[in-house]
Design an enzyme around this catalytic site. Structure first.
Site, PDB file in Angstrom:
ATOM      1  N   TYR A 150     -10.397   8.031   0.355  1.00 35.95           N
ATOM      2  CA  TYR A 150      -8.997   7.241   0.476  1.00 35.95           C
ATOM      3  C   TYR A 150      -9.298   6.521   1.905  1.00 35.95           C
ATOM      4  O   TYR A 150      -8.950   5.117   2.052  1.00 35.95           O
ATOM      5  CB  TYR A 150      -7.839   8.019   0.606  1.00 35.95           C
ATOM      6  CG  TYR A 150      -6.572   7.617   0.979  1.00 35.95           C
ATOM      7  CD1 TYR A 150      -6.177   7.243  -0.360  1.00 35.95           C
ATOM      8  CD2 TYR A 150      -5.891   7.596   2.029  1.00 35.95           C
ATOM      9  CE1 TYR A 150      -4.541   6.356  -0.357  1.00 35.95           C
ATOM     10  CE2 TYR A 150      -4.704   7.014   2.200  1.00 35.95           C
ATOM     11  CZ  TYR A 150      -4.098   6.523   0.904  1.00 35.95           C
ATOM     12  OH  TYR A 150      -2.862   6.004   1.030  1.00 35.95           O
ATOM     13  N   LYS A 154      -9.238   2.363   2.341  1.00 40.87           N
ATOM     14  CA  LYS A 154      -8.098   1.803   3.171  1.00 40.87           C
ATOM     15  C   LYS A 154      -9.018   1.107   4.505  1.00 40.87           C
ATOM     16  O   LYS A 154      -8.359   0.126   4.833  1.00 40.87           O
ATOM     17  CB  LYS A 154      -7.106   3.003   3.709  1.00 40.87           C
ATOM     18  CG  LYS A 154      -6.216   3.484   2.520  1.00 40.87           C
ATOM     19  CD  LYS A 154      -5.382   2.434   1.853  1.00 40.87           C
ATOM     20  CE  LYS A 154      -4.483   2.968   1.072  1.00 40.87           C
ATOM     21  NZ  LYS A 154      -3.894   2.029   0.135  1.00 40.87           N
TER      22      LYS A 154
END
Length: 249
Positions: A150, A154
């Site tokens: 993640y 991002k």
């Protein structure tokens, strides 16, 4: 002039809040999620308030599905000149437990999906001489235990955002990223369950480190996305704005 926005991951949470806010701003909205039924409530909520919306099912990591979703947007609510890339999933785990599938799934939805959507929509923006791309990053882009996939996705979105700003700026298109901190959503509730905490316990721990002394709400992110998607934000591009209740740590 009515503009059309595509909001991905619009079934709930931040995506739904952004879709509703852009509709309040006078935009027609294509609410996109994995299935049409999933985002049907968001589209209906917009229509019940007098707005224009379509619910569109698409896997944003699938190139042909993205192309079809953009075509359907054009046919139902108009050519899109605003894109909010919000679709995302989590497959949290420590690196030594994380599978390659965990990695691929998260990178595909967040990063590949945002690229595919931006590439598909930019031609309509260039033709109109106006465009706004808002990518949803996260405080996790700075690194977060248990979220290697993640965090990488991002952080990658931030690099994509800056490159889109450089390439598309001369066509009247801006690209910016919003990086939320702790927001009360189903995703953070899932994080609490993964950690073996109640949501109230996790929220209390999070708020202890937030200068404004409260957790964020989806509407907090929607207000910021609304500005970045507006005509008034035409001189703001390539930026990462942390919506975290204080300075990014």
């Amino acid at each position: 002039m009515t503009r059309t926005a595509i909001v991905t991951g619009a079934a709930q949470g931040i995506g739904a809040a952004i879709a509703l806010r852009l509709a309040e701003d006078g935009m027609a909205v294509a609410a996109v999620d994995l299935t049409e039924s999933a985002c049907g409530d968001t589209a209906e909520a917009i229509r019940s308030r007098g707005g224009t919306a379509a619910a569109i099912g698409a896997d944003v990591a699938d190139e042909s599905a993205v192309a079809a979703a953009v075509r359907r947007t054009v046919e139902t609510v108009g050519a899109p000149t605003v894109l909010v890339n919000n679709a995302g999933v989590t497959r949290d785990n420590l690196v030594f437990k994380m599978t390659a599938d965990d990695w691929d799934t998260v990178l595909s939805v967040h990063l590949r999906g945002s690229f595919l959507m931006a590439r598909a929509v930019q031609e309509h923006m260039v033709a109109a001489g106006f465009g706004r791309i808002v990518n949803l990053s996260s405080m996790s882009a700075l690194g977060n235990r248990g979220q290697a996939n993640y965090s990488a996705a991002k952080a990658g979105l931030q690099g994509l955002t800056k490159t889109l700003a450089l390439e598309l700026g001369k066509f009247g298109v801006t690209a910016n990223a919003v990086a939320p901190g702790f927001i009360e959503t189903e995703m953070t509730r899932a994080t609490a369950r993964r950690m073996g905490l109640s949501f109230e316990e996790l929220r209390r721990l999070a708020v202890a480190g937030i200068p404004v002394n409260r957790a964020g709400l989806p509407e907090d992110v929607a207000h910021l996305a609304s500005f970045l998607a507006s005509e008034q934000a035409g001189f703001v591009s390539g930026q990462v704005v942390y919506a975290a209740g204080g300075p990014a740590a």
